[in-house]
Write a protein that holds these residues in place. Structure first.
Motif, PDB file in Angstrom:
ATOM      1  N   UNK A  68      73.784  47.433 -72.315  1.00 48.34           N
ATOM      2  CA  UNK A  68      73.878  46.149 -72.768  1.00 48.34           C
ATOM      3  C   UNK A  68      72.471  45.608 -72.451  1.00 48.34           C
ATOM      4  N   UNK A  69      72.037  45.657 -71.371  1.00 45.85           N
ATOM      5  CA  UNK A  69      70.839  45.268 -71.022  1.00 45.85           C
ATOM      6  C   UNK A  69      69.578  45.780 -71.845  1.00 45.85           C
ATOM      7  N   UNK A  70      69.721  47.142 -72.066  1.00 51.80           N
ATOM      8  CA  UNK A  70      68.467  47.789 -72.929  1.00 51.80           C
ATOM      9  C   UNK A  70      68.665  47.164 -74.493  1.00 51.80           C
ATOM     10  N   UNK A  71      69.795  46.988 -74.903  1.00 47.82           N
ATOM     11  CA  UNK A  71      70.025  46.407 -76.335  1.00 47.82           C
ATOM     12  C   UNK A  71      69.442  44.969 -76.416  1.00 47.82           C
ATOM     13  N   UNK A  72      69.889  44.323 -75.127  1.00 51.27           N
ATOM     14  CA  UNK A  72      69.059  42.890 -75.215  1.00 51.27           C
ATOM     15  C   UNK A  72      67.621  42.934 -75.249  1.00 51.27           C
ATOM     16  N   UNK A  73      66.994  43.719 -74.458  1.00 52.75           N
ATOM     17  CA  UNK A  73      65.386  44.014 -74.138  1.00 52.75           C
ATOM     18  C   UNK A  73      64.997  44.421 -75.755  1.00 52.75           C
ATOM     19  N   UNK A  74      65.704  45.216 -76.172  1.00 53.18           N
ATOM     20  CA  UNK A  74      65.298  45.638 -77.534  1.00 53.18           C
ATOM     21  C   UNK A  74      65.302  44.614 -78.609  1.00 53.18           C
ATOM     22  N   UNK A  75      66.204  43.949 -78.409  1.00 54.34           N
ATOM     23  CA  UNK A  75      66.196  42.848 -79.529  1.00 54.34           C
ATOM     24  C   UNK A  75      65.278  41.635 -79.384  1.00 54.34           C
ATOM     25  N   UNK A  76      64.850  41.402 -78.026  1.00 54.03           N
ATOM     26  CA  UNK A  76      63.808  40.595 -77.767  1.00 54.03           C
ATOM     27  C   UNK A  76      62.571  41.163 -78.558  1.00 54.03           C
ATOM     28  N   UNK A  77      62.335  42.404 -78.230  1.00 54.53           N
ATOM     29  CA  UNK A  77      61.114  43.168 -78.660  1.00 54.53           C
ATOM     30  C   UNK A  77      61.035  42.984 -80.450  1.00 54.53           C
ATOM     31  N   UNK A 108      58.152  41.003 -82.672  1.00 54.72           N
ATOM     32  CA  UNK A 108      57.387  41.396 -83.888  1.00 54.72           C
ATOM     33  C   UNK A 108      57.830  41.058 -85.348  1.00 54.72           C
ATOM     34  N   UNK A 109      58.948  40.563 -85.487  1.00 51.59           N
ATOM     35  CA  UNK A 109      59.338  40.250 -86.639  1.00 51.59           C
ATOM     36  C   UNK A 109      60.250  38.743 -86.558  1.00 51.59           C
ATOM     37  N   UNK A 110      59.631  37.618 -86.154  1.00 56.87           N
ATOM     38  CA  UNK A 110      60.767  36.474 -85.835  1.00 56.87           C
ATOM     39  C   UNK A 110      61.266  36.151 -87.018  1.00 56.87           C
ATOM     40  N   UNK A 111      60.632  35.979 -88.100  1.00 56.19           N
ATOM     41  CA  UNK A 111      61.304  35.548 -89.529  1.00 56.19           C
ATOM     42  C   UNK A 111      62.572  36.124 -89.925  1.00 56.19           C
ATOM     43  N   UNK A 112      62.509  37.440 -89.713  1.00 58.88           N
ATOM     44  CA  UNK A 112      63.845  38.281 -90.745  1.00 58.88           C
ATOM     45  C   UNK A 112      64.843  38.723 -89.580  1.00 58.88           C
ATOM     46  N   UNK A 113      64.580  38.621 -88.254  1.00 54.56           N
ATOM     47  CA  UNK A 113      65.424  39.099 -87.377  1.00 54.56           C
ATOM     48  C   UNK A 113      66.042  37.893 -86.788  1.00 54.56           C
ATOM     49  N   UNK A 114      67.405  37.769 -87.170  1.00 58.26           N
ATOM     50  CA  UNK A 114      68.300  36.661 -86.379  1.00 58.26           C
ATOM     51  C   UNK A 114      69.423  37.107 -85.528  1.00 58.26           C
ATOM     52  N   UNK A 115      70.223  36.235 -85.163  1.00 66.09           N
ATOM     53  CA  UNK A 115      71.076  36.510 -84.076  1.00 66.09           C
ATOM     54  C   UNK A 115      72.243  37.132 -85.045  1.00 66.09           C
ATOM     55  N   UNK A 116      72.421  36.799 -86.360  1.00 64.40           N
ATOM     56  CA  UNK A 116      73.421  37.540 -87.094  1.00 64.40           C
ATOM     57  C   UNK A 116      73.094  38.818 -87.353  1.00 64.40           C
ATOM     58  N   UNK A 117      71.752  39.021 -87.228  1.00 62.94           N
ATOM     59  CA  UNK A 117      71.226  40.633 -87.343  1.00 62.94           C
ATOM     60  C   UNK A 117      71.796  41.383 -86.385  1.00 62.94           C
TER      61      UNK A 117
END
Length: 632
Positions: free
Chosen positions: A560-569, A573-582
């Motif tokens: 879970x921690x690794x996934x959260x860190x990966x999502x932050x990265x 890198x692409x703040x426009x197309x990556x959302x919470x729904x993604x």
């Protein structure tokens, strides 16, 4: 000559023995349940019990033990019955106690009278459920259950409907009479040899004012159009509160097929027809709640099992030790079965392996929990880009119907949307729940063919139906219509929408079909594809899709921690197309990918594979958007 008291052909004889040896206290009821539970605990033994799903009603002996695999379509008001009653012999004045449980009628011997004022009389309560075969049950499921049955039956000739009966309510209308005569055969208590005379143990729900047009046109209230099979009034004595509408159960009980028609004959002959104004219930309600028993037989439940699934190739319960062996042995070949299934579905989707991956994830998805109003685990799929000219969705449905236990192909035409009843509604005149297309059992595959939608006007009913479909997809609920209010009923339906462009309906995931071929004759192509799969491999596909859905799943704190860190990265890198729904979608895809591989926890490898699939899917949508010049 007494007949053998066989627990299959004559279960009431067993009940009679236990009642006689344990007295009128409630201990005898527990003994009955224990006896039949012990008899039926072996799955091979239960296969000897005739099933109403497989055996025509006229082949079954009245009062024999039967089983029925069904869905609860409606529940009626509780009804009272004589659990224990006392009779008096008119010649010797001797008294005897009898049980009324598991019967529609109170029985007694020749020259006996029922003493309705006896202090020994015990009035009890039971619940009646209106049950129908599982909507959309696949033909292969029916065939597998029928072929595994060990039942040997022949047409029953033991039922003679011309017997004298009187309603228990009729007796209560004669307060001056303390005893009611009940004529019958001398060996009436043999329960299956002779045909003893009976009195109804039911209250008002057991009475019926029959009309000439009742039987042929009686609506069995199946949710899906074109469905066939028996409907039953299932009378439940124990654990009544555990059952609810839309539950799928298998019941074992005593078959009753003669009570209502006999009541009608008696009233015809003795002119005891009541005017509708004098009845406790309206005529229409009586007609619906007490239909002819030869159309809607009664089952008095001895044992009942809620079903997690209806796949006949998998044990009903996977918790027992011997059943766990089945799971562990199948796990050894799960990887190869998944690869074969992926190849099979790739051919079904005209060479599109990415769409086949997502289709597998869709087929094994299920709502495993609800957080507030949000259903967790659902994964509705919109398969866009479907060729319209070849009737591709219909042929795809032919293939999927061979894989899943229950399904329905909804043609989304203007006419269907405006005329079909999607949402069940309460009919207060007959006091019943009128079924709708969306009254489906859990994990039913609903394929919505949007390619047949043409230009036209949706009326009010059509708009409501579109809204109902949206609620099922988004919230996994159906708002049943009770006229003065709507009541939410949770559901668990796998919705697959086939469309040309992006669907008008919402979805959890859209995959645009990229076919590598378009066969000139789709019907022949699908036929050859199904023929090429050997039956043993097809059965493995069926086991796989049901079994992995039943597996437990969890995510460790470390992952879970690794996934959260990966999502932050990813957001950096692409703040426009990556959302919470993604993120939510990727977590669902990762969960289903893990389960599809037989893994019950998320690994780094599966998380990366989920990200890769999502990248490919979104890239394809963007490419199609660029080609068409509009948003998909």
């Amino acid at each position: 000559m007494p007949c053998p008291r066989d627990w299959l052909l004559n279960p009431l004889s067993v009940v009679q023995d236990l009642f006689a040896h344990n007295g009128p206290n409630l201990e005898w009821e527990k003994k009955v349940i224990e006896y039949f539970r012990e008899k039926l605990k072996d799955s091979n033994t239960s296969k000897w019990v005739p099933s109403l799903n497989d055996v025509p009603l006229h082949f079954l002996k009245p009062n024999s033990l039967v089983r029925f695999r069904c869905m609860v379509q409606d529940m009626f008001d509780p009804e009272f019955y004589m659990g224990v009653y006392e009779t008096v012999d008119s010649s010797t004045n001797s008294r005897a106690l009898h049980f009324g449980k598991y019967r529609d009628m109170a029985e007694c011997r020749l020259q006996q009278e029922i003493d309705v004022t006896s202090a020994q009389t015990v009035t009890l309560e039971r619940q009646t459920f209106y049950c129908v075969p599982v909507p959309g049950e696949s033909p292969w499921v029916k065939e597998a259950y029928a072929s595994s049955s060990q039942t040997r039956v022949c047409p029953s000739t033991s039922y003679a409907p011309s017997r004298h009966k009187r309603s228990y309510e009729d007796m209560e209308r004669q307060p001056s009479k303390q005893k009611v005569p009940c004529s019958g055969d001398a060996d009436g208590d043999s329960l299956g040899c002779g045909e003893p005379k009976r009195l109804e143990t039911e209250g008002p729900a057991g009475q019926q004012l029959m009309s000439p047009n009742c039987s042929p046109s009686f609506d069995l209230n199946f949710p899906l159009p074109g469905e066939r099979g028996p409907a039953c009034l299932v009378k439940v004595y124990e654990n009544r509160d555990s059952l609810k509408v839309n539950d799928v159960v298998e019941v074992y009980g005593v078959l009753s097929v003669d009570s209502m028609s006999s009541v009608t004959e008696e009233r015809d002959s003795t002119s005891l027809f009541l005017d509708a104004m004098d009845c406790a219930d309206p005529v229409e309600e009586q007609r619906v709640h007490s239909p002819p028993a030869y159309l809607v037989p009664r089952i008095h439940v001895l044992l009942m099992h809620k079903l997690q699934h209806i796949n006949p190739l998998i044990p009903i319960s996977l918790q027992e030790e011997e059943k766990k062996l089945f799971v562990s042995s199948f796990m050894l070949e799960l990887s190869s079965v998944r690869a074969e299934l992926l190849g099979f579905l790739t051919h079904a989707l005209l060479g599109d392996s990415l769409a086949a991956e997502y289709l597998i994830l869709h087929l094994i998805s299920t709502v495993y929990a609800r957080r507030d109003v949000l259903p967790l685990g659902k994964f509705s799929l919109n398969l866009s880009g479907c060729p319209r000219s070849s009737q591709f969705p219909c042929h795809l449905y032919r293939i999927l119907q061979q894989l899943v236990p229950s399904s329905y192909n909804l043609q989304m035409t203007i006419q269907n949307m405006n005329t079909l009843g999607f949402v069940p509604h309460k009919d207060y005149t007959s006091n019943r729940l009128v079924s709708g297309v969306l009254q489906l059992a859990n994990n039913t595959l609903l394929l919505i063919d949007e390619t047949v939608l043409e230009q036209g006007q949706l009326d009010t009913a059509g708009v409501h139906n579109v809204t109902a479909l949206g609620n099922v997809i988004t919230w996994q609920k159906v708002d049943y219509d009770f006229s003065y209010h709507r009541m939410e009923f949770p559901c668990n339906i796998n919705v697959l929408v086939a469309s040309e462009g992006r669907s008008l309906l919402p979805s959890d995931c859209q995959v645009h079909l990229q076919s590598e071929m378009l066969p000139p004759n789709m019907e022949e192509y699908v036929g050859n594809l199904l023929t090429a799969v050997v039956p043993s491999l097809l059965n493995k596909f069926r086991v796989y899709l049901t079994l992995v859905r039943l597996l437990d799943y969890s995510i460790s704190d470390e992952v879970t921690k690794a996934v959260e860190e990966d999502f932050v990265e990813m957001r950096k890198s692409d703040p426009q197309s990556i959302t919470a729904d993604d993120l939510h979608r990727m977590l669902v895809v990762a969960r289903l990918l893990s389960l599809s591989a037989g893994q019950t926890t998320l690994s780094r490898e599966r998380w990366l594979r989920a990200k890769q699939l999502e990248y490919l899917r979104k890239a394809r949508l963007q490419q199609q958007q660029y080609v068409n010049g509009h948003e998909l």
